[in-house]
Design an enzyme around this catalytic site. Sequence first.
Site, PDB file in Angstrom:
ATOM      1  N   GLY A   1       0.418  -1.046   0.074  1.00 43.00           N
ATOM      2  CA  GLY A   1       0.224  -0.331   0.273  1.00 43.00           C
ATOM      3  C   GLY A   1       1.450   1.387  -0.388  1.00 43.00           C
TER       4      GLY A   1
ATOM      5  N   ASP B   1       6.720  -4.984   9.055  1.00 44.20           N
ATOM      6  CA  ASP B   1       5.317  -5.180   8.853  1.00 44.20           C
ATOM      7  C   ASP B   1       4.943  -6.482   9.249  1.00 44.20           C
ATOM      8  OD1 ASP B   1       2.931  -5.613   7.581  1.00 44.20           O
ATOM      9  OD2 ASP B   1       3.350  -4.000   6.145  1.00 44.20           O
TER      10      ASP B   1
ATOM     11  N   ASP C   1       5.451  -6.275  14.626  1.00 39.09           N
ATOM     12  CA  ASP C   1       3.672  -6.283  15.009  1.00 39.09           C
ATOM     13  C   ASP C   1       3.818  -5.304  15.690  1.00 39.09           C
ATOM     14  OD1 ASP C   1       1.483  -5.557  16.008  1.00 39.09           O
ATOM     15  OD2 ASP C   1       1.248  -7.472  16.439  1.00 39.09           O
ATOM     16  N   VAL C   2       3.490  -3.588  15.009  1.00 35.20           N
ATOM     17  CA  VAL C   2       3.764  -2.760  16.212  1.00 35.20           C
ATOM     18  C   VAL C   2       3.450  -1.970  16.818  1.00 35.20           C
ATOM     19  CG1 VAL C   2       4.907  -0.718  13.603  1.00 35.20           C
ATOM     20  CG2 VAL C   2       2.127  -1.362  14.807  1.00 35.20           C
TER      21      VAL C   2
ATOM     22  N   ASN D   1       3.640   4.188  10.013  1.00 38.62           N
ATOM     23  CA  ASN D   1       2.674   4.217   8.735  1.00 38.62           C
ATOM     24  C   ASN D   1       1.717   3.248   8.768  1.00 38.62           C
ATOM     25  OD1 ASN D   1       1.514   4.564   5.205  1.00 38.62           O
ATOM     26  ND2 ASN D   1       2.429   2.333   5.874  1.00 38.62           N
TER      27      ASN D   1
ATOM     28  N   SER E   1      -4.594  11.440   8.854  1.00 34.33           N
ATOM     29  CA  SER E   1      -6.241  11.294   7.924  1.00 34.33           C
ATOM     30  C   SER E   1      -6.874  12.554   7.865  1.00 34.33           C
ATOM     31  CB  SER E   1      -6.978   9.449   8.401  1.00 34.33           C
ATOM     32  OG  SER E   1      -8.057  10.397   7.877  1.00 34.33           O
TER      33      SER E   1
ATOM     34  N   TYR F   1     -11.767   4.734  14.001  1.00 34.50           N
ATOM     35  CA  TYR F   1     -10.362   4.938  12.777  1.00 34.50           C
ATOM     36  C   TYR F   1     -10.482   6.701  13.690  1.00 34.50           C
ATOM     37  CZ  TYR F   1      -7.756   5.601   8.780  1.00 34.50           C
ATOM     38  OH  TYR F   1      -6.410   6.487   7.909  1.00 34.50           O
TER      39      TYR F   1
ATOM     40  N   LYS G   1      -6.101   8.539  14.501  1.00 32.21           N
ATOM     41  CA  LYS G   1      -5.708   9.140  13.445  1.00 32.21           C
ATOM     42  C   LYS G   1      -5.901  11.033  14.028  1.00 32.21           C
ATOM     43  CE  LYS G   1      -4.288   6.629  10.422  1.00 32.21           C
ATOM     44  NZ  LYS G   1      -3.045   6.315  10.784  1.00 32.21           N
TER      45      LYS G   1
ATOM     46  N   PRO H   1      -3.845  12.071   4.341  1.00 27.83           N
ATOM     47  CA  PRO H   1      -4.028  11.410   2.958  1.00 27.83           C
ATOM     48  C   PRO H   1      -5.397  11.591   3.753  1.00 27.83           C
ATOM     49  CG  PRO H   1      -2.169   9.441   4.364  1.00 27.83           C
ATOM     50  CD  PRO H   1      -3.264  10.591   5.225  1.00 27.83           C
TER      51      PRO H   1
HETATM   52  N1  LIG Z   1      -5.956   4.713   2.063  1.00 29.95           N
HETATM   53  C1  LIG Z   1      -6.386   5.620   2.592  1.00 29.95           C
HETATM   54  O1  LIG Z   1      -7.350   5.722   1.790  1.00 29.95           O
HETATM   55  C2  LIG Z   1      -6.157   5.995   3.291  1.00 29.95           C
HETATM   56  C3  LIG Z   1      -6.014   7.556   4.461  1.00 29.95           C
HETATM   57  C4  LIG Z   1      -6.104   7.826   5.142  1.00 29.95           C
HETATM   58  C5  LIG Z   1      -4.555   7.818   5.620  1.00 29.95           C
HETATM   59  N2  LIG Z   1      -4.652   6.397   5.358  1.00 29.95           N
HETATM   60  C6  LIG Z   1      -3.777   5.622   6.551  1.00 29.95           C
HETATM   61  O2  LIG Z   1      -1.649   5.593   5.933  1.00 29.95           O
HETATM   62  C7  LIG Z   1      -2.024   4.026   6.678  1.00 29.95           C
HETATM   63  C8  LIG Z   1      -1.360   3.066   5.523  1.00 29.95           C
HETATM   64  O3  LIG Z   1      -3.347   3.068   4.524  1.00 29.95           O
HETATM   65  P1  LIG Z   1      -3.044   2.239   4.070  1.00 29.95           P
HETATM   66  O4  LIG Z   1      -4.455   2.064   2.615  1.00 29.95           O
HETATM   67  O5  LIG Z   1      -1.788   1.581   2.395  1.00 29.95           O
HETATM   68  O6  LIG Z   1      -3.031   0.576   4.355  1.00 29.95           O
HETATM   69  P2  LIG Z   1      -3.229  -0.986   4.239  1.00 29.95           P
HETATM   70  O7  LIG Z   1      -4.085  -1.960   5.013  1.00 29.95           O
HETATM   71  O8  LIG Z   1      -3.335  -1.042   2.139  1.00 29.95           O
HETATM   72  O9  LIG Z   1      -1.475  -1.328   4.459  1.00 29.95           O
HETATM   73  C9  LIG Z   1      -1.385  -1.260   5.754  1.00 29.95           C
HETATM   74  C10 LIG Z   1      -0.414  -1.777   6.590  1.00 29.95           C
HETATM   75  O10 LIG Z   1       0.346  -1.785   7.099  1.00 29.95           O
HETATM   76  C11 LIG Z   1       0.319  -2.838   7.789  1.00 29.95           C
HETATM   77  N3  LIG Z   1       0.485  -3.410   9.369  1.00 29.95           N
HETATM   78  C12 LIG Z   1      -0.575  -3.650   9.878  1.00 29.95           C
HETATM   79  N4  LIG Z   1      -1.163  -3.768  10.855  1.00 29.95           N
HETATM   80  C13 LIG Z   1       0.316  -3.557  11.761  1.00 29.95           C
HETATM   81  C14 LIG Z   1       1.136  -3.837  12.050  1.00 29.95           C
HETATM   82  N5  LIG Z   1       0.006  -4.546  14.029  1.00 29.95           N
HETATM   83  N6  LIG Z   1       3.064  -4.241  12.727  1.00 29.95           N
HETATM   84  C15 LIG Z   1       3.366  -3.729  11.714  1.00 29.95           C
HETATM   85  N7  LIG Z   1       2.285  -3.466  10.465  1.00 29.95           N
HETATM   86  C16 LIG Z   1       0.694  -3.254  10.323  1.00 29.95           C
HETATM   87  C17 LIG Z   1      -0.129  -4.809   7.133  1.00 29.95           C
HETATM   88  O11 LIG Z   1       0.259  -5.656   6.685  1.00 29.95           O
HETATM   89  C18 LIG Z   1      -0.214  -3.312   5.714  1.00 29.95           C
HETATM   90  O12 LIG Z   1       1.215  -3.842   4.642  1.00 29.95           O
HETATM   91  C19 LIG Z   1      -2.513   3.514   7.637  1.00 29.95           C
HETATM   92  O13 LIG Z   1      -1.991   4.348   8.647  1.00 29.95           O
HETATM   93  C20 LIG Z   1      -3.548   4.021   7.134  1.00 29.95           C
HETATM   94  O14 LIG Z   1      -4.828   4.386   8.568  1.00 29.95           O
HETATM   95  C21 LIG Z   1      -5.052   5.879   4.394  1.00 29.95           C
END
Ligand SMILES: NC(=O)c1ccc[n+]([C@@H]2O[C@H](COP(=O)([O-])OP(=O)(O)OC[C@H]3O[C@@H](n4cnc5c(N)ncnc54)[C@H](O)[C@@H]3O)[C@@H](O)[C@H]2O)c1
Length: 252
Positions: free
Chosen positions: A17, A37, A61-62, A88, A143, A156, A160, A186
Site C-alpha cells: 500500500g 511489517d 508487529d508494531v 505508517n 488522515s 478510526y 487518527k 492523506p
Molecule cells: N488508504 C487510505 O485511504 C488512507 C487515508 C488516510 C490515511 N491512511 C493511512 O495510511 C496508512 C497506510 O494505509 P494503506 O491504505 O496503505 O493501508 P493498507 O491496509 O493497505 O496497509 C497497511 C499496512 O500496515 C501493515 N500493518 C497492519 N497492522 C500492522 C501491525 N500491527 N504491525 C505492523 N504492520 C501492520 C499491513 O500489513 C499493511 O502492509 C494507514 O495508517 C492508514 O490509516 C490511509
Amino acid sequence: MMSEQSKVVVVTGGASGIGYAFVEYLARAGHRMVIADLRGTEEATARIRNQGLAAIGVTTDVVKRDDVEKMVEAASKEYGGIDVLVNNAGLFTTLSLKPFDRITEQEWMRVMEVNTLGPFLCAKAVVPVMRKKGSGRIINIASTTPIKGTPMMLHYVASKGAVIAFTRSLAKELGNDNITVNAIAPGFTLSEGVLQSGLHEKMPDTARKTSRTIQRDQVPEDLVGALAFLASDEAGFITGQTLAVDGGSVFL
Ligand SMILES: NC(=O)c1ccc[n+]([C@@H]2O[C@H](COP(=O)([O-])OP(=O)(O)OC[C@H]3O[C@@H](n4cnc5c(N)ncnc54)[C@H](O)[C@@H]3O)[C@@H](O)[C@H]2O)c1
C-alpha cells in the site's frame, strides 16, 4: 532535495500500500530502507533489492514492544542508526463502515492499539538512537477524517485525531533533541488494501472526488513528495505540523 546524504528510513507497514510506495520512492532516491511489517517483508525487500536498491525487511508487529525493539536493533546493526521513522502501519482498509453504536469495545481497542500504541512504541524505541546521533525525523501518517469529522468509522477517526495530537506534543518534547515530528494527513487513497477490500466502491463520490479541489482519485504516489520533503534536511525547522495531502479537500 534528495541530493543529500543517504538516510536510514524505517517505514512501518512498509510491505504494501502507501507504505510500500514510500519505501520504493525513497529507496530510488538513494536512501536505505527498513521495511517493518506484520507480513510481506521478504517479498517487499526482494522487490527493492532486485532494483539494485538498499533495504532490509524485519517482520514486526508494531504493538509488540519486543518486536519493535528487535526491529530497531536490526536497523542499527545493518545501517548504523536510524534517521527517519515513518509511522505508517495502521488499521483502516480492513475495517467496515458502521454507525458508532455498532462498534464493539474490542474493535475500538484494537484500532486504538494499532493506530496509537504502535506509533508510541516505535517512537519510544527509535528516539534513543536518534538522540545518540543528534538528529532525527518522525513522520506520522494521520488522515483528513478527524478534520472532516467523517462518519461511520468513529474508532478510526478518533485514533487518527490522536495521531495529530501525538504529533504536536511529541514535537514539543523533542525540539531540543533536534528531532522533528510531523504528520501527513492523506485523503481517501486507492491503496492496495483499499482496492482489495472494495472500500472504494462503498465510498460516495464526494469522499472520493467531488469534494476535492483537484477532482480525481488519490493514489499512494500522491503522498511521496510530502514524505520526502518532511524527511529532508530542508524541512529541519518544520515540526509539530500536519500536512494535508488530499487534492485540496480540507484546508488547514
Ligand atoms: N488508504 C487510505 O485511504 C488512507 C487515508 C488516510 C490515511 N491512511 C493511512 O495510511 C496508512 C497506510 O494505509 P494503506 O491504505 O496503505 O493501508 P493498507 O491496509 O493497505 O496497509 C497497511 C499496512 O500496515 C501493515 N500493518 C497492519 N497492522 C500492522 C501491525 N500491527 N504491525 C505492523 N504492520 C501492520 C499491513 O500489513 C499493511 O502492509 C494507514 O495508517 C492508514 O490509516 C490511509
